[in-house]
Design a protein around this motif. Structure first.
Motif, mmCIF file in Angstrom:
data_model
loop_
_atom_site.group_PDB
_atom_site.id
_atom_site.type_symbol
_atom_site.label_atom_id
_atom_site.label_comp_id
_atom_site.label_asym_id
_atom_site.label_seq_id
_atom_site.Cartn_x
_atom_site.Cartn_y
_atom_site.Cartn_z
ATOM 1 N N GLY A 73 8.314 43.284 51.017
ATOM 2 C CA GLY A 73 7.331 42.454 51.705
ATOM 3 C C GLY A 73 6.375 43.269 52.558
ATOM 4 N N ILE A 74 6.137 44.514 52.161
ATOM 5 C CA ILE A 74 5.294 45.431 52.932
ATOM 6 C C ILE A 74 3.838 45.291 52.495
ATOM 7 N N SER A 75 2.928 45.291 53.431
ATOM 8 C CA SER A 75 1.509 45.220 53.083
ATOM 9 C C SER A 75 1.072 46.497 52.384
ATOM 10 N N ILE A 76 0.028 46.418 51.606
ATOM 11 C CA ILE A 76 -0.468 47.583 50.888
ATOM 12 C C ILE A 76 -0.873 48.691 51.859
ATOM 13 N N ASP A 77 -1.285 48.336 53.065
ATOM 14 C CA ASP A 77 -1.696 49.350 54.043
ATOM 15 C C ASP A 77 -0.533 50.240 54.471
ATOM 16 N N SER A 78 0.681 49.714 54.412
ATOM 17 C CA SER A 78 1.858 50.464 54.862
ATOM 18 C C SER A 78 2.742 50.926 53.709
ATOM 19 N N ALA A 79 2.375 50.593 52.478
ATOM 20 C CA ALA A 79 3.267 50.831 51.340
ATOM 21 C C ALA A 79 3.537 52.312 51.110
ATOM 22 N N GLN A 80 2.499 53.129 51.181
ATOM 23 C CA GLN A 80 2.678 54.562 50.941
ATOM 24 C C GLN A 80 3.660 55.167 51.942
ATOM 25 N N SER A 81 3.467 54.866 53.209
ATOM 26 C CA SER A 81 4.362 55.407 54.238
ATOM 27 C C SER A 81 5.790 54.930 54.046
ATOM 28 N N LYS A 82 5.952 53.667 53.663
ATOM 29 C CA LYS A 82 7.288 53.095 53.534
ATOM 30 C C LYS A 82 8.077 53.759 52.412
ATOM 31 N N VAL A 83 7.466 53.963 51.246
ATOM 32 C CA VAL A 83 8.208 54.537 50.130
ATOM 33 C C VAL A 83 8.611 55.974 50.431
ATOM 34 N N PHE A 84 7.749 56.736 51.097
ATOM 35 C CA PHE A 84 8.110 58.117 51.412
ATOM 36 C C PHE A 84 9.098 58.192 52.576
ATOM 37 N N GLU A 85 9.132 57.196 53.416
ATOM 38 C CA GLU A 85 10.183 57.112 54.436
ATOM 39 C C GLU A 85 11.547 57.051 53.763
ATOM 40 N N HIS A 86 11.659 56.249 52.702
ATOM 41 C CA HIS A 86 12.920 56.160 51.965
ATOM 42 C C HIS A 86 13.244 57.483 51.258
ATOM 43 N N VAL A 87 12.233 58.118 50.707
ATOM 44 C CA VAL A 87 12.441 59.413 50.060
ATOM 45 C C VAL A 87 13.004 60.421 51.057
ATOM 46 N N TYR A 88 12.405 60.504 52.228
ATOM 47 C CA TYR A 88 12.843 61.485 53.228
ATOM 48 C C TYR A 88 14.263 61.188 53.711
ATOM 49 N N ASP A 89 14.580 59.906 53.879
ATOM 50 C CA ASP A 89 15.933 59.550 54.299
ATOM 51 C C ASP A 89 16.962 60.045 53.278
ATOM 52 N N PRO A 178 -11.507 57.707 35.214
ATOM 53 C CA PRO A 178 -10.127 57.939 35.639
ATOM 54 C C PRO A 178 -9.610 56.803 36.513
ATOM 55 N N MET A 179 -8.320 56.525 36.419
ATOM 56 C CA MET A 179 -7.747 55.415 37.172
ATOM 57 C C MET A 179 -7.717 55.690 38.665
ATOM 58 N N TYR A 180 -7.725 56.963 39.045
ATOM 59 C CA TYR A 180 -7.744 57.348 40.451
ATOM 60 C C TYR A 180 -8.191 58.797 40.525
ATOM 61 N N ASP A 181 -8.554 59.218 41.722
ATOM 62 C CA ASP A 181 -9.010 60.589 41.950
ATOM 63 C C ASP A 181 -8.344 61.078 43.229
ATOM 64 N N CYS A 182 -7.603 62.170 43.134
ATOM 65 C CA CYS A 182 -6.878 62.690 44.294
ATOM 66 C C CYS A 182 -7.726 63.625 45.160
ATOM 67 N N LYS A 183 -8.968 63.848 44.773
ATOM 68 C CA LYS A 183 -9.815 64.734 45.560
ATOM 69 C C LYS A 183 -9.987 64.184 46.967
ATOM 70 N N GLY A 184 -9.684 65.006 47.955
ATOM 71 C CA GLY A 184 -9.823 64.611 49.348
ATOM 72 C C GLY A 184 -8.726 63.697 49.853
ATOM 73 N N PHE A 185 -7.691 63.478 49.054
ATOM 74 C CA PHE A 185 -6.612 62.578 49.481
ATOM 75 C C PHE A 185 -5.869 63.156 50.677
ATOM 76 N N VAL A 186 -5.611 62.306 51.666
ATOM 77 C CA VAL A 186 -4.848 62.695 52.856
ATOM 78 C C VAL A 186 -3.694 61.706 53.012
ATOM 79 N N PRO A 187 -2.428 62.182 53.038
ATOM 80 C CA PRO A 187 -1.296 61.267 53.194
ATOM 81 C C PRO A 187 -1.396 60.461 54.476
ATOM 82 N N SER A 188 -0.827 59.255 54.455
ATOM 83 C CA SER A 188 -0.904 58.371 55.610
ATOM 84 C C SER A 188 0.014 58.795 56.741
ATOM 85 N N SER A 189 1.011 59.636 56.429
ATOM 86 C CA SER A 189 1.914 60.141 57.457
ATOM 87 C C SER A 189 2.361 61.525 57.047
ATOM 88 N N SER A 190 2.889 62.275 57.995
ATOM 89 C CA SER A 190 3.251 63.660 57.714
ATOM 90 C C SER A 190 4.641 63.748 57.123
#
Length: 253
Positions: A73-89, A178-190
């Protein structure tokens, strides 16, 4: 070419087995492979991230987690941070074992699930943010999914099950290339949520030879009858991934 054997799929999540039972099946599968001279093939299971306790982590050769921020039930704005939080755990819990994502994605249609909203815009955004960050962090993953699946049920908490593909059911692409472009991409959290000192040497990764497998799997899924644009869409996503786990699931449950 088999890069891994996956024993079962979300059996703990569905409360059909417990972690000790799955761990025992992983060990027995590894022993059976060894008897046939295949002991070098890594063995794991596919489970949602909360299902990986220490019993299961200790049994597998690498952690293969499923993570869907949509179903939290996570908003798209927080989705990236949430999935990598689980990865790090799980990386902290797994020590020197590789952590891979066996399934992740976002639907483009169906009902909302709390703050999670399915739409083509959100699916493409999650794809870009997840894939670009996964590539930066050398995280192995399998994207869910290649095609929409019209036969999936619509009676669960949200009517999204048929709408997770990057291609429609007729194999036409949902997104322009292309479906997306990673140029200039900055992660939402460290990445400081995980101690980098525990990072593995790639030479010890049990899936270190699997990078090309994703492209091969994608090509076989694409088939001979689809349009060239659909093939390009499939390859565009697959070429972005660091590697893939060959889905050689064994029905032992």
């Amino acid at each position: 070419h088999v890069t891994a054997v996956i024993v079962g799929n979300e059996a703990i999540y569905r409360a059909e087995q417990n972690s000790a039972q799955i761990a025992a099946k992983v060990r027995s599968t590894r022993a059976a492979l060894a008897q046939h001279g295949l002991g070098s093939i890594p063995v794991t299971t596919s489970e949602t991230w909360p299902s990986y306790d220490q019993t299961l982590i200790d049994a597998v050769d690498f952690v293969n987690m499923h993570a869907f921020p949509f179903w939290e039930g996570i908003s798209i704005d927080s989705a990236q941070s949430k999935v990598f939080e689980h990865v790090y755990d799980l990386q902290r819990a797994a020590g020197n074992k590789t952590v891979a994502i066996g399934e992740t994605g976002w639907p483009d249609a169906g009902g909302n699930y709390d703050a999670a909203v399915p739409s083509a815009k959100n699916e493409q955004r999650y794809m870009k943010e997840f894939v670009c960050r996964a590539n930066l962090e050398k995280l192995r993953y399998v994207w869910f999914s290649a095609f929409d699946e019209a036969w999936k049920p619509t009676t669960n908490a949200s009517s999204v099950e048929a709408h997770w593909g990057i291609l429609r059911g007729d194999k036409s692409p949902k997104f322009p290339s292309p479906m997306y472009d990673c140029k200039g991409f900055v992660p939402s959290s460290s990445r400081n949520a995980k101690d980098d000192s525990s990072s593995e040497d790639a030479s010890e990764d049990p899936m270190s030879d699997s990078e090309d497998s994703l492209k091969h799997v994608s090509a076989s899924h694409a088939g001979d009858s689809e349009s060239s644009s659909a093939r390009h869409a499939a390859h565009a996503l697959c070429a972005s991934a660091v590697a893939v786990i060959a889905w050689a699931a064994i029905a032992v449950l």
